[in-house]
Design an enzyme around this catalytic site. Structure first.
Site, PDB file in Angstrom:
ATOM      1  N   THR A   9      -2.346   7.288  -8.112  1.00  0.00           N
ATOM      2  CA  THR A   9      -2.761   6.206  -9.027  1.00  0.00           C
ATOM      3  C   THR A   9      -1.934   4.934  -8.821  1.00  0.00           C
ATOM      4  O   THR A   9      -2.196   3.917  -9.449  1.00  0.00           O
ATOM      5  CB  THR A   9      -2.604   6.661 -10.485  1.00  0.00           C
ATOM      6  OG1 THR A   9      -1.238   7.063 -10.686  1.00  0.00           O
ATOM      7  CG2 THR A   9      -3.532   7.823 -10.799  1.00  0.00           C
ATOM      8  N   GLY A  10      -0.948   4.985  -7.927  1.00  0.00           N
ATOM      9  CA  GLY A  10      -0.112   3.805  -7.672  1.00  0.00           C
ATOM     10  C   GLY A  10      -0.749   2.893  -6.643  1.00  0.00           C
ATOM     11  O   GLY A  10      -1.786   3.226  -6.053  1.00  0.00           O
ATOM     12  N   MET A  11      -0.099   1.738  -6.393  1.00  0.00           N
ATOM     13  CA  MET A  11      -0.665   0.744  -5.469  1.00  0.00           C
ATOM     14  C   MET A  11      -0.826   1.310  -4.067  1.00  0.00           C
ATOM     15  O   MET A  11      -1.875   1.212  -3.439  1.00  0.00           O
ATOM     16  CB  MET A  11       0.264  -0.481  -5.413  1.00  0.00           C
ATOM     17  CG  MET A  11      -0.347  -1.667  -6.061  1.00  0.00           C
ATOM     18  SD  MET A  11       0.769  -3.039  -6.004  1.00  0.00           S
ATOM     19  CE  MET A  11      -0.433  -4.291  -6.235  1.00  0.00           C
ATOM     20  N   VAL A  12       0.217   1.946  -3.540  1.00  0.00           N
ATOM     21  CA  VAL A  12       0.140   2.493  -2.182  1.00  0.00           C
ATOM     22  C   VAL A  12      -0.796   3.694  -2.167  1.00  0.00           C
ATOM     23  O   VAL A  12      -1.598   3.869  -1.239  1.00  0.00           O
ATOM     24  CB  VAL A  12       1.536   2.871  -1.649  1.00  0.00           C
ATOM     25  CG1 VAL A  12       1.430   3.620  -0.329  1.00  0.00           C
ATOM     26  CG2 VAL A  12       2.412   1.631  -1.479  1.00  0.00           C
ATOM     27  N   SER A  38      -0.884  10.979 -16.071  1.00  0.00           N
ATOM     28  CA  SER A  38      -2.151  10.621 -15.406  1.00  0.00           C
ATOM     29  C   SER A  38      -3.029  11.835 -15.126  1.00  0.00           C
ATOM     30  O   SER A  38      -4.149  11.708 -14.627  1.00  0.00           O
ATOM     31  CB  SER A  38      -1.859   9.901 -14.086  1.00  0.00           C
ATOM     32  OG  SER A  38      -1.157   8.700 -14.355  1.00  0.00           O
ATOM     33  N   ARG A  97      14.557   9.060   4.765  1.00  0.00           N
ATOM     34  CA  ARG A  97      14.525   8.263   6.001  1.00  0.00           C
ATOM     35  C   ARG A  97      15.802   8.376   6.838  1.00  0.00           C
ATOM     36  O   ARG A  97      15.747   8.477   8.053  1.00  0.00           O
ATOM     37  CB  ARG A  97      14.293   6.785   5.663  1.00  0.00           C
ATOM     38  CG  ARG A  97      12.890   6.490   5.186  1.00  0.00           C
ATOM     39  CD  ARG A  97      12.736   5.048   4.771  1.00  0.00           C
ATOM     40  NE  ARG A  97      11.432   4.791   4.184  1.00  0.00           N
ATOM     41  CZ  ARG A  97      11.180   3.799   3.339  1.00  0.00           C
ATOM     42  NH1 ARG A  97      12.159   2.979   2.973  1.00  0.00           N
ATOM     43  NH2 ARG A  97       9.972   3.607   2.838  1.00  0.00           N
ATOM     44  N   CYS A 126       8.341  -0.743   4.743  1.00  0.00           N
ATOM     45  CA  CYS A 126       7.286  -1.653   5.217  1.00  0.00           C
ATOM     46  C   CYS A 126       7.846  -2.761   6.106  1.00  0.00           C
ATOM     47  O   CYS A 126       7.338  -3.014   7.208  1.00  0.00           O
ATOM     48  CB  CYS A 126       6.526  -2.254   4.052  1.00  0.00           C
ATOM     49  SG  CYS A 126       7.537  -2.645   2.643  1.00  0.00           S
ATOM     50  N   LYS A 205      18.062  -1.341   4.942  1.00  0.00           N
ATOM     51  CA  LYS A 205      16.993  -0.522   5.541  1.00  0.00           C
ATOM     52  C   LYS A 205      16.598  -1.115   6.894  1.00  0.00           C
ATOM     53  O   LYS A 205      16.389  -0.397   7.874  1.00  0.00           O
ATOM     54  CB  LYS A 205      15.763  -0.486   4.625  1.00  0.00           C
ATOM     55  CG  LYS A 205      15.918   0.344   3.370  1.00  0.00           C
ATOM     56  CD  LYS A 205      14.712   0.153   2.452  1.00  0.00           C
ATOM     57  CE  LYS A 205      14.907   0.808   1.103  1.00  0.00           C
ATOM     58  NZ  LYS A 205      13.795   0.488   0.161  1.00  0.00           N
ATOM     59  N   ARG A 227      12.126 -12.351  -1.863  1.00  0.00           N
ATOM     60  CA  ARG A 227      10.842 -12.096  -2.520  1.00  0.00           C
ATOM     61  C   ARG A 227      10.168 -13.426  -2.815  1.00  0.00           C
ATOM     62  O   ARG A 227      10.783 -14.319  -3.397  1.00  0.00           O
ATOM     63  CB  ARG A 227      11.049 -11.315  -3.819  1.00  0.00           C
ATOM     64  CG  ARG A 227       9.786 -10.821  -4.421  1.00  0.00           C
ATOM     65  CD  ARG A 227       9.207  -9.626  -3.720  1.00  0.00           C
ATOM     66  NE  ARG A 227      10.077  -8.461  -3.782  1.00  0.00           N
ATOM     67  CZ  ARG A 227       9.873  -7.351  -3.084  1.00  0.00           C
ATOM     68  NH1 ARG A 227       8.889  -7.283  -2.250  1.00  0.00           N
ATOM     69  NH2 ARG A 227      10.693  -6.329  -3.188  1.00  0.00           N
ATOM     70  N   HIS A 234       4.021  -9.025   4.056  1.00  0.00           N
ATOM     71  CA  HIS A 234       5.385  -9.496   4.319  1.00  0.00           C
ATOM     72  C   HIS A 234       5.398 -10.349   5.589  1.00  0.00           C
ATOM     73  O   HIS A 234       4.682 -10.056   6.548  1.00  0.00           O
ATOM     74  CB  HIS A 234       6.322  -8.307   4.542  1.00  0.00           C
ATOM     75  CG  HIS A 234       6.580  -7.468   3.337  1.00  0.00           C
ATOM     76  ND1 HIS A 234       6.277  -7.845   2.045  1.00  0.00           N
ATOM     77  CD2 HIS A 234       7.131  -6.219   3.238  1.00  0.00           C
ATOM     78  CE1 HIS A 234       6.625  -6.893   1.203  1.00  0.00           C
ATOM     79  NE2 HIS A 234       7.137  -5.880   1.895  1.00  0.00           N
TER      80      HIS A 234
HETATM   81  C1  2RA Z   1       9.608  -3.876  -1.150  1.00  0.00           C
HETATM   82  N1  2RA Z   1       9.813  -2.688   0.965  1.00  0.00           N
HETATM   83  O1  2RA Z   1       8.885  -4.687  -0.550  1.00  0.00           O
HETATM   84  C2  2RA Z   1      10.046  -2.598  -0.475  1.00  0.00           C
HETATM   85  C3  2RA Z   1       9.421  -1.399  -1.084  1.00  0.00           C
HETATM   86  N2  2RA Z   1       8.023  -1.354  -0.918  1.00  0.00           N
HETATM   87  O2  2RA Z   1       9.997  -4.026  -2.318  1.00  0.00           O
END
Ligand code: 2RA
Length: 329
Positions: A9-12, A38, A97, A126, A205, A227, A234
């Site tokens: 149910t999440g975005m991914v 859920s 990971r 990502c 990461k 962000r 991205h």
């Molecule tokens: C972000 N890569 O963009 C991280 C987690 N999805 O916040």
């Protein structure tokens, strides 16, 4: 294949269902899994309705594959329980990971390391996936000494709460905050929490995962992750220093022939990658390829990809496709 989608149910999770259907993955039975709150919710998949189930019920159904995108703690708690009943878990969280016993895979680069014994496989972050898709073929040819990357990350990487915050800020509504600050008309130099060394987890990461996926700890990486208020994907400004010299035309040629990478690079026609146009696509787009005139054997480039697709759902499903194609599951 009996396939569980954990975090359906999440975005991914939602993009995972979309990509499974688009790629016609051989799903004989779909098991959408989510948190207790859920359970019972109905989801559509390929014209059929499925009810969300809880973790233990999903384990009892013994899926062949479980695609996880439900956060690190949930993966730590539940992925081993799925693996115990023979399920192969492909996990999109950061939980496994850097575990030395777990494989971190971008299929176009290192799928060949996978074996039947791998029952928990880590999907990289990502922003790492899109970067290594471009770095790996260039490292093979010219050997990368150092990578300097600045990322400009979509709010979808944070999730629904961040998208809602931006919508509220557009509308002038004070709602729940996903970030410490407004994201509308802003750029926040913090993705995830800070580590002791003053870098964020997101930045580290990029350092650690790149070395593990490419398999070369001598590659020096340093990152700044930002962000920004976009939703399509991205973007990354990347500076590479190689051991050996190169020609820009040869770099373009190598990337043009790299599966999963699309070169969009022509200043005469204002052709370069942008998240608005990368959204919904599975390729990694690269442009603005130009020699760094301040340093020998160095170049700059701009890399863009949909962080929910190749950055998460599609890469995980490509791992599953590799497992099926090679009888590893
Ligand atoms: C972000 N890569 O963009 C991280 C987690 N999805 O916040």
């Amino acid at each position: 294949m009996k396939v569980a989608v954990v975090g359906a149910t999440g975005m991914v999770g939602e993009v995972m269902l979309q990509v499974l259907a688009e790629r016609n993955f051989p799903v004989t039975e779909l098991i959408p899994v989510a948190s207790e709150k859920s359970v019972g919710k109905e989801l559509q998949y390929k014209g059929n309705t499925y009810k969300v189930v809880g973790m233990q019920d999903a384990i009892n159904m013994r899926p062949d594959i479980a695609l996880f995108s439900a956060g690190g703690q949930t993966s730590l708690d539940w992925a081993p329980k799925f693996a115990e009943v023979g399920t192969t878990v492909i996990d999109n969280s950061s939980a496994w990971r850097m575990d030395p016993t777990k494989k971190l895979v971008v299929p176009e680069i290192n799928a060949s390391i996978l074996t039947k014994e791998d029952k928990i496989i880590a999907n990289p972050n990502c922003s790492t996936i899109q970067m290594v898709m471009v770095l790996a073929p260039l490292h093979q040819k010219y050997k990368i000494k150092r990578a300097i990357v600045s990322t400009y990350q979509s709010i979808t990487g944070t999730g629904v709460k961040a998208v809602k915050q931006l919508e509220n800020e557009y509308a002038g509504i004070q709602g729940e905050m996903a970030y410490k600050y407004p994201i509308h008309r802003n750029a926040i130099p913090q993705c995830d929490v800070f580590e002791e060394n003053g870098y964020t987890k997101e930045e580290m990461k990029l350092v650690r995962e790149t070395q593990k996926i490419i398999g070369d700890k001598t590659i020096a990486v340093t990152a700044t992750a930002i962000r920004i208020p976009v939703v399509g994907g991205h973007s990354e400004a990347v500076n590479l220093e190689f051991e050996n010299d190169f020609s820009i035309s040869e770099v373009r040629e190598i990337l043009h022939h790299t599966t999963g990478v699309v070169v969009q690079d022509n200043t005469d026609t204002y052709t370069y990658p942008m998240p608005l146009y990368a959204q919904g696509k599975d390729d990694v787009f690269v442009g603005r390829i130009r020699r760094d005139e301040s340093q020998a054997n160095s170049l700059n480039m701009w890399i863009v990809a949909d962080n929910l697709r190749k950055g998460a759902a599609t890469n995980a499903i490509q791992i599953a496709e590799y497992l099926v194609a090679n009888n590893l599951v």
